[in-house]
Design a protein around this motif. Sequence first.
Motif, PDB file in Angstrom:
ATOM      1  N   THR A   1       0.828  -1.205   0.000  1.00 13.59           N
ATOM      2  CA  THR A   1       0.000   0.000   0.000  1.00 13.59           C
ATOM      3  C   THR A   1       0.862   1.255   0.000  1.00 13.59           C
ATOM      4  OG1 THR A   1      -1.814  -1.124   1.138  1.00 13.59           O
ATOM      5  CG2 THR A   1      -1.768   1.277   1.276  1.00 13.59           C
ATOM      6  N   GLY A   2       1.931   1.240   0.802  1.00 11.99           N
ATOM      7  CA  GLY A   2       2.834   2.386   0.844  1.00 11.99           C
ATOM      8  C   GLY A   2       3.449   2.664  -0.518  1.00 11.99           C
ATOM      9  N   LYS A   3       3.844   1.618  -1.227  1.00  5.26           N
ATOM     10  CA  LYS A   3       4.435   1.789  -2.554  1.00  5.26           C
ATOM     11  C   LYS A   3       3.422   2.375  -3.535  1.00  5.26           C
ATOM     12  CE  LYS A   3       7.767  -2.017  -2.091  1.00  5.26           C
ATOM     13  NZ  LYS A   3       8.151  -3.367  -2.586  1.00  5.26           N
ATOM     14  N   VAL A   4       2.189   1.874  -3.464  1.00  2.00           N
ATOM     15  CA  VAL A   4       1.151   2.357  -4.384  1.00  2.00           C
ATOM     16  C   VAL A   4       0.839   3.823  -4.106  1.00  2.00           C
ATOM     17  CG1 VAL A   4      -1.268   2.123  -5.071  1.00  2.00           C
ATOM     18  CG2 VAL A   4       0.137   0.079  -4.735  1.00  2.00           C
ATOM     19  N   ILE A   5       0.734   4.176  -2.828  1.00  2.00           N
ATOM     20  CA  ILE A   5       0.398   5.559  -2.471  1.00  2.00           C
ATOM     21  C   ILE A   5       1.526   6.510  -2.866  1.00  2.00           C
ATOM     22  CG2 ILE A   5      -0.003   7.131  -0.532  1.00  2.00           C
ATOM     23  CD1 ILE A   5      -1.650   4.960   0.768  1.00  2.00           C
ATOM     24  N   ARG A   6       2.776   6.100  -2.696  1.00  4.70           N
ATOM     25  CA  ARG A   6       3.891   6.951  -3.121  1.00  4.70           C
ATOM     26  C   ARG A   6       3.881   7.136  -4.639  1.00  4.70           C
ATOM     27  NH1 ARG A   6       6.490   4.015   0.919  1.00  4.70           N
ATOM     28  NH2 ARG A   6       7.435   2.578  -0.584  1.00  4.70           N
ATOM     29  N   SER A   7       3.559   6.064  -5.353  1.00  6.21           N
ATOM     30  CA  SER A   7       3.462   6.172  -6.812  1.00  6.21           C
ATOM     31  C   SER A   7       2.302   7.072  -7.222  1.00  6.21           C
ATOM     32  CB  SER A   7       3.284   4.772  -7.421  1.00  6.21           C
ATOM     33  OG  SER A   7       3.352   4.812  -8.824  1.00  6.21           O
ATOM     34  N   LEU A   8       1.180   6.942  -6.512  1.00 12.70           N
ATOM     35  CA  LEU A   8       0.018   7.801  -6.778  1.00 12.70           C
ATOM     36  C   LEU A   8       0.351   9.260  -6.496  1.00 12.70           C
ATOM     37  CD1 LEU A   8      -2.975   8.221  -7.437  1.00 12.70           C
ATOM     38  CD2 LEU A   8      -3.501   7.668  -5.041  1.00 12.70           C
ATOM     39  N   LYS A   9       1.085   9.503  -5.426  1.00  9.24           N
ATOM     40  CA  LYS A   9       1.487  10.873  -5.104  1.00  9.24           C
ATOM     41  C   LYS A   9       2.353  11.455  -6.222  1.00  9.24           C
ATOM     42  CE  LYS A   9       3.837  13.723  -1.665  1.00  9.24           C
ATOM     43  NZ  LYS A   9       4.620  13.748  -0.403  1.00  9.24           N
ATOM     44  N   GLY A  10       3.212  10.611  -6.808  1.00  8.74           N
ATOM     45  CA  GLY A  10       4.029  11.064  -7.928  1.00  8.74           C
ATOM     46  C   GLY A  10       3.182  11.462  -9.125  1.00  8.74           C
ATOM     47  N   ILE A  11       2.114  10.702  -9.376  1.00  6.45           N
ATOM     48  CA  ILE A  11       1.207  11.020 -10.486  1.00  6.45           C
ATOM     49  C   ILE A  11       0.502  12.346 -10.226  1.00  6.45           C
ATOM     50  CG2 ILE A  11      -0.922  10.303 -11.646  1.00  6.45           C
ATOM     51  CD1 ILE A  11      -0.002   7.389 -11.232  1.00  6.45           C
ATOM     52  N   ILE A  12       0.021  12.529  -8.985  1.00  5.85           N
ATOM     53  CA  ILE A  12      -0.662  13.778  -8.633  1.00  5.85           C
ATOM     54  C   ILE A  12       0.299  14.965  -8.758  1.00  5.85           C
ATOM     55  CG2 ILE A  12      -1.921  15.024  -6.838  1.00  5.85           C
ATOM     56  CD1 ILE A  12      -3.454  12.621  -7.818  1.00  5.85           C
ATOM     57  N   THR A  13       1.537  14.770  -8.283  1.00 10.92           N
ATOM     58  CA  THR A  13       2.543  15.836  -8.355  1.00 10.92           C
ATOM     59  C   THR A  13       2.849  16.202  -9.801  1.00 10.92           C
ATOM     60  OG1 THR A  13       3.544  15.104  -6.262  1.00 10.92           O
ATOM     61  CG2 THR A  13       4.886  16.498  -7.692  1.00 10.92           C
ATOM     62  N   ASN A  14       2.964  15.192 -10.651  1.00  9.89           N
ATOM     63  CA  ASN A  14       3.221  15.464 -12.070  1.00  9.89           C
ATOM     64  C   ASN A  14       2.044  16.187 -12.712  1.00  9.89           C
ATOM     65  OD1 ASN A  14       5.769  14.362 -12.105  1.00  9.89           O
ATOM     66  ND2 ASN A  14       5.089  12.347 -12.746  1.00  9.89           N
ATOM     67  N   ALA A  15       0.826  15.845 -12.279  1.00 11.78           N
ATOM     68  CA  ALA A  15      -0.351  16.550 -12.787  1.00 11.78           C
ATOM     69  C   ALA A  15      -0.300  18.021 -12.390  1.00 11.78           C
ATOM     70  CB  ALA A  15      -1.623  15.898 -12.258  1.00 11.78           C
ATOM     71  N   LEU A  16       0.148  18.279 -11.176  1.00 13.51           N
ATOM     72  CA  LEU A  16       0.301  19.659 -10.715  1.00 13.51           C
ATOM     73  C   LEU A  16       1.321  20.405 -11.564  1.00 13.51           C
ATOM     74  CD1 LEU A  16       0.245  19.566  -6.799  1.00 13.51           C
ATOM     75  CD2 LEU A  16      -0.970  21.208  -8.245  1.00 13.51           C
ATOM     76  N   LYS A  17       2.451  19.744 -11.839  1.00  8.29           N
ATOM     77  CA  LYS A  17       3.496  20.375 -12.651  1.00  8.29           C
ATOM     78  C   LYS A  17       2.996  20.624 -14.074  1.00  8.29           C
ATOM     79  CE  LYS A  17       7.463  18.421 -10.163  1.00  8.29           C
ATOM     80  NZ  LYS A  17       8.633  17.502 -10.260  1.00  8.29           N
ATOM     81  N   ALA A  18       2.232  19.669 -14.588  1.00  7.11           N
ATOM     82  CA  ALA A  18       1.694  19.828 -15.937  1.00  7.11           C
ATOM     83  C   ALA A  18       0.712  20.998 -15.992  1.00  7.11           C
ATOM     84  CB  ALA A  18       1.016  18.541 -16.376  1.00  7.11           C
ATOM     85  N   LYS A  19      -0.043  21.169 -14.914  1.00  4.06           N
ATOM     86  CA  LYS A  19      -1.048  22.226 -14.870  1.00  4.06           C
ATOM     87  C   LYS A  19      -0.413  23.610 -14.734  1.00  4.06           C
ATOM     88  CE  LYS A  19      -5.715  22.571 -12.938  1.00  4.06           C
ATOM     89  NZ  LYS A  19      -6.438  21.970 -14.071  1.00  4.06           N
ATOM     90  N   THR A  20       0.709  23.670 -14.012  1.00  7.01           N
ATOM     91  CA  THR A  20       1.332  24.966 -13.746  1.00  7.01           C
ATOM     92  C   THR A  20       2.499  25.289 -14.670  1.00  7.01           C
ATOM     93  OG1 THR A  20       2.754  23.934 -12.062  1.00  7.01           O
ATOM     94  CG2 THR A  20       0.670  24.891 -11.312  1.00  7.01           C
ATOM     95  N   ALA A  21       3.202  24.233 -15.140  1.00  8.07           N
ATOM     96  CA  ALA A  21       4.403  24.480 -15.949  1.00  8.07           C
ATOM     97  C   ALA A  21       4.330  23.880 -17.347  1.00  8.07           C
ATOM     98  CB  ALA A  21       5.636  23.931 -15.224  1.00  8.07           C
TER      99      ALA A  21
END
Length: 282
Positions: free
Chosen positions: A207-227
């Motif tokens: 679960t920890g691995k999946v959540i860290r990977s999910l956080k990476g996806i969310i973070t990349n979405a943020l970067k895509a939205k702003t940069a």
Amino acid sequence: MGVEKELSSGENALRRALKLNRISHAIVLEDKDGEGFDGELEYICKWAVCRENDRPCGRCTQCRKAESLSHPDIYTAQLSGKTAAVNVEEVRKICADAYIRPNEAANKVYIIKNADRMQIQAQNALLKLIEEPPQNILFVLCCERKDSLLPTILSRVTVYNLDSAEEEDKSCDEIYAEAERIALAITESKGYNLLLSLKDLKDREHTGKVIRSLKGIITNALKAKTAGIKCSEAERKLCEKTDIINLINITDTLDTALQRLGSNINMNLFSTWLCSEIRRKK
């Protein structure tokens, strides 16, 4: 001309994650004999500072500076003492510097060698920074034995075993695929689909691995939205259907989820709680 070294499956998994922009803000490179670090560190650093679309290009000024160890946004922590480890004063120096914007590149890289030799005080100081990192920061911890790192650090990083077997390599892809399914479910209107995507989160480590990977996806979405960075299909859909503030709130929820995994939480209730919190934040 020298013969190019054949990459292990762990090295291939790392490079594939970089190529697909699936890398988290903090990673651990584990190599029992320490021979694989230099090549991977150079590749990671080039990837982090390169501004070309197909990074690392290996040709631009940023890549050449990374290769010559002269890039101002790449810092290798100083080792000290008989154990040749990073001490707490050096970690505090990194903590202060991490909040200063990059000089030339879009990202700053901090390399910590012999991370498994760090004393508990230094690891705890680093943990605080990994828990709430500034934007556009990449921490790379190199060690021979990941088990010497604090469990609280391991729960917040992605580990790449440079000696790993095919099974571990395959597992990295499966974990990302599961995280991507959850990310796509977040964009849907029906809460049931999100809950269904979380149903396999029963084992704490997985679960920890999946959540860290999910956080990476969310973070990349943020970067895509702003940069406007290049992103995956799941990240693109998150950009289209979720506001910036909501993406930030979901990231905070995932941080809370990782903290809860470190406590004696009922895993059957965990998925329901996580589903409810993400739905509330979006």
